[in-house]
Design a protein around this motif. Structure first.
Motif, short mmCIF file in Angstrom:
data_model
loop_
_atom_site.label_atom_id
_atom_site.label_comp_id
_atom_site.label_asym_id
_atom_site.label_seq_id
_atom_site.Cartn_x
_atom_site.Cartn_y
_atom_site.Cartn_z
N TYR A 96 0.80 -1.21 0.00
CA TYR A 96 0.00 0.00 0.00
C TYR A 96 0.84 1.27 0.00
O TYR A 96 0.37 2.32 -0.43
CB TYR A 96 -0.93 0.01 1.21
CG TYR A 96 -2.03 -1.03 1.13
CD1 TYR A 96 -3.18 -0.80 0.38
CD2 TYR A 96 -1.91 -2.26 1.78
CE1 TYR A 96 -4.18 -1.75 0.30
CE2 TYR A 96 -2.91 -3.21 1.70
CZ TYR A 96 -4.04 -2.95 0.96
OH TYR A 96 -5.02 -3.90 0.87
N ASP A 97 2.08 1.18 0.48
CA ASP A 97 2.92 2.38 0.53
C ASP A 97 4.37 1.96 0.70
O ASP A 97 4.66 0.89 1.26
CB ASP A 97 2.49 3.29 1.69
CG ASP A 97 3.08 4.69 1.58
OD1 ASP A 97 3.44 5.10 0.45
OD2 ASP A 97 3.16 5.39 2.61
N ILE A 98 5.28 2.80 0.22
CA ILE A 98 6.71 2.60 0.43
C ILE A 98 7.35 3.95 0.73
O ILE A 98 6.81 5.00 0.37
CB ILE A 98 7.41 1.97 -0.81
CG1 ILE A 98 7.13 2.80 -2.06
CG2 ILE A 98 6.99 0.53 -1.00
CD1 ILE A 98 7.86 2.31 -3.29
N ASP A 99 8.50 3.92 1.40
CA ASP A 99 9.22 5.16 1.66
C ASP A 99 10.70 4.86 1.76
O ASP A 99 11.11 3.80 2.26
CB ASP A 99 8.72 5.82 2.95
CG ASP A 99 9.19 7.28 3.06
OD1 ASP A 99 9.46 7.89 2.00
OD2 ASP A 99 9.27 7.80 4.19
N VAL A 100 11.50 5.80 1.28
CA VAL A 100 12.96 5.74 1.35
C VAL A 100 13.43 6.97 2.10
O VAL A 100 12.97 8.08 1.83
CB VAL A 100 13.58 5.70 -0.06
CG1 VAL A 100 15.10 5.68 0.03
CG2 VAL A 100 13.08 4.51 -0.84
N HIS A 101 14.32 6.78 3.08
CA HIS A 101 14.82 7.92 3.86
C HIS A 101 15.59 8.87 2.95
O HIS A 101 16.50 8.47 2.24
CB HIS A 101 15.71 7.43 5.00
CG HIS A 101 15.78 8.39 6.14
ND1 HIS A 101 16.33 9.66 6.02
CD2 HIS A 101 15.36 8.29 7.43
CE1 HIS A 101 16.25 10.28 7.18
NE2 HIS A 101 15.67 9.47 8.05
#
Length: 353
Positions: A96-101
């Motif tokens: 549903y979602d992804i994130d990269v710092h």
């Protein structure tokens, strides 16, 4: 539909479509001014994802890599120049979602909300690290802390927003609570084992909820001072990510066109940190971040607006609807300088599409 503009060159925008395709569009200052947008890369359905693309993120340091996730239960890290998949991860649930710092110098972890867990993948080794478990429903969104490199926030269909230290997979550090004070995982465990508190267990559980219904999106302000959350209760809340306390700001309601089991709404904050852009049916509402006052409504879409993203080093805004139409909005310079007041429903922005 999902969109993401790179933070390095401030030029390329990733667009993920409901049919599983991915495109990269040149949105440099010159193209926005001349209204001549070029598609730098297009990856068709099947080659990108088999089903809808739910989230996209650029790699931390350059535009040579980007990450995508979708309903086909796959997370992919792409080589932009070759338009090829460099690393592919099979998950055990829809992503549903992804994130990269965006500023990390200590790790290259990709956080993915898939199923009931948050999965962490190491982009350097290509290995899956571990999972963060605790949500009582689907995890809908994740957001790395801007100030702390190992802290991650997640929001789920259970209505909670949880703070994690990714080095500790056992339990979350705290729950963001609208009661005014954060609930730590230790405090919750004490409550669960306290016999005198059993009669008020429902009240205790309600105190853990950041939203009355599922949390759909999390966004940090560019300076990392605040975290915003949006939920199925049609509300947006402003949090202090350090103290995990709620800031008392009323942005009003953001009703959606129709209810759905999965309703992803992607909102954003301007690079200056002064404006909130939030989809609301077939328009985008612009709010003052500090006061909550509604400044303008951006009208132009026919279909329901699903996402909006602001340029990292500018005030241009891009919004996309359920029919895959993308509109570009350019602000009035006098308004941004604070030289004039604008009433609600007065469109102070121009449609550059």
């Amino acid at each position: 539909m999902s969109m993401s503009v790179d933070h390095v060159e401030d030029r390329y925008m990733l667009v993920g479509y409901a049919n599983g395709g991915v495109a990269i569009i040149d949105v440099s200052e010159e193209t926005v001014k001349d209204k001549k947008f070029e598609c730098a890369l297009r990856i068709p359905q099947g080659q990108a994802h088999d089903f809808g693309v739910t989230s996209l993120a650029w790699y931390t340091r350059d535009t040579g890599l980007f990450v995508s996730g979708g309903f086909d239960e796959v997370v992919k890290i792409w080589d932009t120049n070759k338009a090829e998949v460099a690393i592919e991860y099979k998950t055990k649930g829809k992503v549903y979602d992804i994130d990269v710092h965006k500023t990390s110098t200590l790790h290259n972890l990709v956080a993915a909300a898939n199923g009931h867990v948050v999965s962490l993948y190491d982009a350097n080794s290509g290995l899956r690290q571990h999972s963060l478990r605790g949500h009582q429903g689907t995890v809908n969104c994740v957001a790395w802390s801007v100030c702390e490199q190992y802290q991650l926030f997640s929001g789920g269909s259970d209505g909670t927003v949880r703070l994690w230290d990714v080095r500790q997979g056992a339990s979350c550090l705290a729950f963001l609570s609208p009661e005014g004070k954060p609930w730590t995982s230790r405090k919750r465990r004490r409550t669960e084992h306290d016999g005198t508190a059993s009669s008020s267990s429902k009240g205790d559980e309600a105190a853990l909820l950041a939203h009355a219904k599922g949390v759909s999106c999390l966004r940090f302000t560019p300076d990392g001072r605040y975290l915003l959350s949006s939920g199925g209760d049609e509300r947006v809340r402003l949090w202090n990510p350090v103290s995990c306390e709620l800031e008392i700001v009323n942005y009003g309601a953001f009703p959606q066109a129709r209810a759905a089991a999965y309703k992803k709404v992607q909102f954003d904050v301007s690079w200056s940190g002064k404006l909130l852009f939030h989809p609301c049916q077939n328009e985008v509402v612009v709010c003052d971040l500090a006061s909550g006052n509604r400044i303008s409504r951006l009208r132009g879409h026919v279909g329901t607006v699903k996402c909006c993203v602001a340029k990292p080093r500018g005030e241009d805004l891009f919004s996309g609807d359920q029919d895959a139409n993308i509109l570009v909005w350019t602000p009035n310079d006098r308004f941004l300088d604070g030289e004039e007041e604008v009433e609600v429903d007065v469109d102070n922005w121009s449609d550059s599409d």
